[in-house]
Design a protein around this motif. Structure first.
Motif, PDB file in Angstrom:
ATOM      1  N   GLU A 207      62.743  47.836  45.663  1.00 51.58           N
ATOM      2  CA  GLU A 207      63.558  48.751  46.252  1.00 51.58           C
ATOM      3  C   GLU A 207      62.579  49.681  47.138  1.00 51.58           C
ATOM      4  OE1 GLU A 207      65.870  51.059  43.319  1.00 51.58           O
ATOM      5  OE2 GLU A 207      67.400  49.451  43.638  1.00 51.58           O
ATOM      6  N   THR A 209      59.337  48.772  48.375  1.00 52.53           N
ATOM      7  CA  THR A 209      59.178  48.010  49.544  1.00 52.53           C
ATOM      8  C   THR A 209      60.173  47.696  50.509  1.00 52.53           C
ATOM      9  OG1 THR A 209      59.089  45.836  48.212  1.00 52.53           O
ATOM     10  CG2 THR A 209      57.038  46.897  48.361  1.00 52.53           C
ATOM     11  N   ASN A 210      61.502  47.456  50.129  1.00 50.53           N
ATOM     12  CA  ASN A 210      62.447  47.315  51.087  1.00 50.53           C
ATOM     13  C   ASN A 210      62.914  48.575  51.721  1.00 50.53           C
ATOM     14  OD1 ASN A 210      62.776  44.604  50.608  1.00 50.53           O
ATOM     15  ND2 ASN A 210      64.746  44.840  49.495  1.00 50.53           N
ATOM     16  N   ARG A 211      62.306  49.578  51.166  1.00 48.42           N
ATOM     17  CA  ARG A 211      62.524  51.134  51.784  1.00 48.42           C
ATOM     18  C   ARG A 211      64.213  51.407  51.793  1.00 48.42           C
ATOM     19  NH1 ARG A 211      57.378  53.316  53.831  1.00 48.42           N
ATOM     20  NH2 ARG A 211      56.139  51.384  53.684  1.00 48.42           N
ATOM     21  N   ILE A 212      64.681  50.867  50.853  1.00 49.08           N
ATOM     22  CA  ILE A 212      66.261  51.177  50.761  1.00 49.08           C
ATOM     23  C   ILE A 212      66.160  52.497  49.827  1.00 49.08           C
ATOM     24  CG2 ILE A 212      66.578  49.796  48.809  1.00 49.08           C
ATOM     25  CD1 ILE A 212      69.374  49.503  49.914  1.00 49.08           C
ATOM     26  N   GLU A 214      65.256  55.388  49.561  1.00 55.81           N
ATOM     27  CA  GLU A 214      65.738  56.836  50.002  1.00 55.81           C
ATOM     28  C   GLU A 214      67.419  57.036  50.356  1.00 55.81           C
ATOM     29  OE1 GLU A 214      62.836  58.316  52.831  1.00 55.81           O
ATOM     30  OE2 GLU A 214      63.989  60.440  52.958  1.00 55.81           O
ATOM     31  N   VAL A 215      67.777  55.647  50.936  1.00 54.16           N
ATOM     32  CA  VAL A 215      69.250  55.628  51.273  1.00 54.16           C
ATOM     33  C   VAL A 215      69.971  55.943  49.857  1.00 54.16           C
ATOM     34  CG1 VAL A 215      71.107  54.246  52.078  1.00 54.16           C
ATOM     35  CG2 VAL A 215      68.810  54.265  53.275  1.00 54.16           C
ATOM     36  N   ILE A 216      69.516  54.986  48.901  1.00 56.11           N
ATOM     37  CA  ILE A 216      70.170  55.431  47.522  1.00 56.11           C
ATOM     38  C   ILE A 216      70.158  56.652  46.918  1.00 56.11           C
ATOM     39  CG2 ILE A 216      70.175  54.192  45.294  1.00 56.11           C
ATOM     40  CD1 ILE A 216      70.885  51.925  46.971  1.00 56.11           C
ATOM     41  N   ILE A 217      68.866  57.055  46.824  1.00 58.20           N
ATOM     42  CA  ILE A 217      68.868  58.315  46.044  1.00 58.20           C
ATOM     43  C   ILE A 217      69.346  59.658  47.141  1.00 58.20           C
ATOM     44  CG2 ILE A 217      67.114  57.777  44.587  1.00 58.20           C
ATOM     45  CD1 ILE A 217      65.197  59.198  46.273  1.00 58.20           C
ATOM     46  N   SER A 218      69.992  59.320  48.157  1.00 53.94           N
ATOM     47  CA  SER A 218      70.592  60.351  48.621  1.00 53.94           C
ATOM     48  C   SER A 218      72.002  60.340  48.315  1.00 53.94           C
ATOM     49  CB  SER A 218      70.494  60.437  50.354  1.00 53.94           C
ATOM     50  OG  SER A 218      71.158  59.156  50.478  1.00 53.94           O
ATOM     51  N   LYS A 221      71.638  60.072  41.699  1.00 57.71           N
ATOM     52  CA  LYS A 221      70.380  60.715  41.068  1.00 57.71           C
ATOM     53  C   LYS A 221      69.251  59.583  40.892  1.00 57.71           C
ATOM     54  CE  LYS A 221      70.847  64.657  40.608  1.00 57.71           C
ATOM     55  NZ  LYS A 221      70.337  66.047  40.185  1.00 57.71           N
ATOM     56  N   ARG A 415      61.063  59.819  39.820  1.00 53.66           N
ATOM     57  CA  ARG A 415      61.529  60.457  40.876  1.00 53.66           C
ATOM     58  C   ARG A 415      60.589  60.855  42.067  1.00 53.66           C
ATOM     59  NH1 ARG A 415      63.110  66.110  41.685  1.00 53.66           N
ATOM     60  NH2 ARG A 415      61.655  66.529  40.069  1.00 53.66           N
ATOM     61  N   LEU A 419      59.317  58.006  46.298  1.00 55.41           N
ATOM     62  CA  LEU A 419      59.221  58.616  47.913  1.00 55.41           C
ATOM     63  C   LEU A 419      57.546  58.617  48.105  1.00 55.41           C
ATOM     64  CD1 LEU A 419      61.727  61.457  47.395  1.00 55.41           C
ATOM     65  CD2 LEU A 419      61.844  59.205  48.737  1.00 55.41           C
ATOM     66  N   TYR A 421      54.236  56.644  49.374  1.00 51.73           N
ATOM     67  CA  TYR A 421      53.910  55.308  49.770  1.00 51.73           C
ATOM     68  C   TYR A 421      52.365  55.425  50.069  1.00 51.73           C
ATOM     69  CZ  TYR A 421      58.634  53.798  50.349  1.00 51.73           C
ATOM     70  OH  TYR A 421      59.914  53.414  50.206  1.00 51.73           O
ATOM     71  N   TYR A 436      55.794  68.626  39.133  1.00 51.08           N
ATOM     72  CA  TYR A 436      56.616  68.979  40.731  1.00 51.08           C
ATOM     73  C   TYR A 436      58.004  69.295  40.046  1.00 51.08           C
ATOM     74  CZ  TYR A 436      53.451  66.949  44.039  1.00 51.08           C
ATOM     75  OH  TYR A 436      52.248  66.612  44.771  1.00 51.08           O
TER      76      TYR A 436
ATOM     77  N   ILE B  53      67.621  65.386  47.377  1.00 52.55           N
ATOM     78  CA  ILE B  53      66.760  64.422  46.700  1.00 52.55           C
ATOM     79  C   ILE B  53      65.824  65.169  45.914  1.00 52.55           C
ATOM     80  CG2 ILE B  53      64.980  62.665  47.332  1.00 52.55           C
ATOM     81  CD1 ILE B  53      66.742  61.665  49.706  1.00 52.55           C
ATOM     82  N   GLY B  84      65.914  50.942  55.057  1.00 51.61           N
ATOM     83  CA  GLY B  84      65.894  49.549  54.727  1.00 51.61           C
ATOM     84  C   GLY B  84      67.162  49.210  53.881  1.00 51.61           C
ATOM     85  N   LYS B  87      67.346  43.002  50.892  1.00 47.17           N
ATOM     86  CA  LYS B  87      67.133  41.890  51.725  1.00 47.17           C
ATOM     87  C   LYS B  87      67.946  40.827  51.148  1.00 47.17           C
ATOM     88  CE  LYS B  87      62.836  42.480  53.983  1.00 47.17           C
ATOM     89  NZ  LYS B  87      62.187  43.767  53.451  1.00 47.17           N
TER      90      LYS B  87
END
Lengths: 436, 306
Positions: A207, A209-212, A214-218, A221, A415, A419, A421, A436, B53, B84, B87
């Protein structure tokens, strides 16, 4: 549908549809059954008969050597020793037992020689030694005027009866069965954690490396995502385990009925026959005894405990795996973090197999069946031996308490980590993330 | 009218640095709001806080007058800069999943997806895996899953980075259409051309602090330079130059024109444009007379490098 069950469902389907998962599920049992068949076949093959020449100048011992399936003894006392040695060198014989002439039978304790090209097996050496020792003892006894037959008759064989304090009698071999059951449980848990824990980790890394992510956790939770992943993967894992069990069982059954050999029984019963020299009827009754004893174990509660420790242990470790996955960008970076996770797991198995088997209620076994990171394995191995209920409850409490703490820590790292990288974080940075 | 989003005095610290230093923003309903700033200014930190987030150390965020809470996840659509998709998952399933995560029912999600797939002419992709799609195709899907739950507030982090010009234009039109339908859009970007074209409001963040906020025209007014570009066809350049230099600062410039005129950039100072115009028209034919407006890029560079 609630968010969590949506995630669980997706993770489950993603795992189950994965080609390598499908292949693993159906090929592994085939592989293991094939392996079992090959091993069974190989062990059923008769080993080459070994030709052993016996040159006995005394004439006392040669009659002791009886040929069997593996060793064929030939009385070659009439042939010259030098020639026999050459024959051994030329590999006409596998070995030569040379017993020189001597007047005093006592001297034979150190005089017999075995000559061969390759070193003989330990079992063979012991066998020859005991044959010769037996004959010497026999002769010694006769020399002293004692009838060896009488001695043989006077020899007694003792069977120790085992009984629990609660009154039930038990079978001697039961301990082995308990060990077997405990080990099976412990081993299953370890394998499950390693296989599916790293599957959770890989899925987190994917998830990232696919960069998805951030979409998911918007939308959800991070904690929900992590738990959904762990639960979904474990359901897929359980399914795989069950399929392995069923397919493996069916294949073994087919293989054994086709090949007409029951994978384990001929070897075992033959051994039993040899060792005990008991009649087969007695073996059957003993087997019935074993079955009865297994059934008399508190199987239902054992299985319940298995599930409890299984869930606790798996969740504990896989949340660590998830945190590791979140902390890194690719699988090669996971090594430094994986080691401390694998360590207690290995320790648990080691302690289980070494300590619990020798002394299921000893201090070490007891302590490690309390420590949450080893308890799922060690306690499960102890359980068939009967563990006081307070110890079990304490161990479960500690396990789930730690589980909640670890999940909390892991989800914090998760968490932040998902985010992040770039550079692989150091331990110090991970510690910072917790704050944090 | 009540603003859709109010960011009030938000402070966010990471262990060793401050990401947002008491930032306040007001985002009016139905506008396109440009959140500008160089890399590392704190834009993404702010957006992540708006998306829940991460959470601010102090400060408050109001969405539609309500303190931000988990129910608002449905009201926000977010397309992160790092975007992303799964895939190996099929396009349709994936979009359904993401829509349901946003709280849509299965039927609603399907309806919306059909609408968008139809609109963007990508119906045939439903059963394709993302890895079989080209990058541009995947970006369309990405856009669809961002908007399909009909959020009130849309946040695009660097929306056009990575889009080819055709797709960028398509997405731009869709965004404008969404605005027409009442959605509020936040652009976070450091690419100024798109801001110039589309934004009604802008805010500039640099080094974790907000430096400028307001209507784009107001901001530009504030940064106006009173520089005018003029073109004059005259017989006596000498005389004109003398007259001009008595009153104004000026320099030669060049712009595209079909006449072979004298091209100047003149600083009006405190004078009114008409004064300049009179002077010019008295000396020849005025072919060009235009205030040189500050570009967002100018404002950006000027403010950031201050």
């Amino acid at each position: 549908m609630s968010i969590l069950s949506l995630i669980v469902k997706r993770e489950f389907i993603a795992k189950v549809r994965n080609k390598s998962f499908i292949i693993m599920t159906f090929v592994s049992p085939l592989f293991f059954v094939a392996l079992a068949v090959v091993i069974g076949y190989l062990s059923s093959l008769k080993a080459d008969v070994k030709q052993i020449a016996v040159h006995d100048e005394s004439g006392w011992f040669v009659s002791q050597f009886e040929s069997d399936e593996i060793y064929n003894y030939q009385d070659l006392s009439a042939v010259d020793v030098k020639m026999l040695k050459e024959n051994v060198l030329e590999e006409k014989y596998n070995g030569l037992i040379y017993i020189p002439q001597s007047d005093d039978i006592k001297e034979y304790e150190n005089k017999v020689t075995y000559i061969s090209n390759d070193s003989p097996s330990l079992g063979f050496v012991t066998q020859i030694e005991s044959l010769i020792a037996g004959k010497i003892t026999h002769v010694n006894l006769e020399n002293k005027g004692i009838d060896a037959k009488q001695i043989e008759e006077a020899q007694a064989k003792v069977n120790l009866n085992l009984e629990k304090a609660s009154g039930e009698s038990t079978v001697k071999g039961l301990n082995e069965i308990k060990i077997l059951i405990g080990s099976l449980f412990g081993y299953c848990i370890m394998m499950f954690i390693i296989i599916y824990g790293s599957m959770v980790m890989r899925s987190v890394i994917e998830e990232k490396t696919n960069r998805i992510i951030e979409v998911i956790i918007s939308s959800v939770k991070p904690f929900q995502l992590m738990m959904g992943k762990i639960i979904g993967t474990s359901i897929a894992g359980l399914l795989q385990f069950i399929i392995w069990g069923v397919v493996g069982g069916v294949l073994l059954f087919i293989a054994s009925s086709v090949l007409g050999m029951n994978a384990s029984s001929p070897a075992v019963s033959a051994e039993m026959l040899q060792q005990n020299g008991e009649a087969s009827a007695q073996i059957i009754s003993e087997v019935q005894n074993y079955v009865g004893e297994i059934l008399s174990l508190p199987l239902a509660s054992l299985f319940t405990y298995f599930l409890i420790f299984f869930i606790g242990g798996y969740f504990l470790y896989s949340s660590l795996y998830a945190a590791i996955g979140a902390a890194v960008d690719n699988e090669t970076d996971t090594q430094q973090f994986l080691f401390p996770v694998m360590l207690p797991l290995m320790l648990g198995v080691y302690i289980g197999f070494v300590t619990v088997i020798n002394d299921p209620h000893g201090t070490i076994a007891t302590v490690f069946s309390m420590i949450p990171f080893t308890s799922p394995i060690v306690m499960l191995m102890r359980l068939p031996f009967g563990v006081p209920i307070w110890q079990v409850l304490l161990s479960i409490t500690l396990l789930f308490g730690t589980f909640i703490m670890v999940v909390w820590f892991a989800s914090k790292i998760y968490r932040i980590g998902i985010l992040m990288y770039g550079k692989r974080p150091s331990w110090k940075e991970l510690y910072k993330w917790l704050k944090y | 009218m009540q603003p859709i989003l109010e960011v009030k005095d938000v402070l966010k610290k990471y262990s060793d640095k401050i990401a947002l230093d008491h930032v306040s923003l007001t985002i009016p309903k139905g506008t396109i709001y440009g959140l500008l700033g160089p890399n590392g200014a704190g834009k993404t930190s702010l957006i992540r806080i708006i998306n829940q987030i991460t959470y601010p150390d102090s400060g408050q965020i109001l969405l539609d007058g309500e303190t931000l809470n988990l129910h608002h996840i449905r009201d926000i659509g977010y397309m992160p800069e790092e975007r992303g998709l799964y895939k190996t998952m099929k396009v349709g399933e994936q979009a359904m999943y993401l829509a349901q995560l946003k709280g849509l029912s299965k039927a609603e999600a399907k309806k919306q997806l059909d609408y968008w797939f139809d609109k963007l002419d990508i119906k045939g992709w439903w059963n394709k895996k993302i890895q079989e799609l080209s990058k541009g195709m995947a970006q369309k899907i990405q856009f669809v899953v961002t908007v399909l739950h009909q959020p009130k507030l849309l946040i695009f982090d660097e929306p056009f980075s990575g889009f080819d010009p055709v797709n960028a234009n398509l997405i731009k039109d869709e965004i404008l259409e969404l605005k027409e339908k009442g959605a509020t859009i936040i652009f976070s970007t450091h690419r100024m051309e798109s801001v110039e074209e589309m934004c009604d409001y802008i805010a500039l963040i640099n080094k974790s602090q907000k430096l400028i906020e307001g209507k784009l025209v107001d901001v530009k007014r504030e940064f106006r330079t009173n520089l005018y570009q003029v073109g004059v066809l005259t017989d006596d350049i000498q005389r004109l130059m003398v007259q001009l230099s008595q009153k104004f600062k000026m320099e030669q410039t060049s712009f595209k024109s079909l006449n072979n005129e004298l091209q100047l950039e003149i600083d009006l100072g405190s004078a009114m444009p008409n004064e300049l115009l009179h002077l010019l028209s008295a000396n020849g034919q005025v072919t060009h007379f235009m205030e040189k407006l500050p570009t967002v890029n100018d404002i950006f560079i000027q403010t950031v490098s201050k």
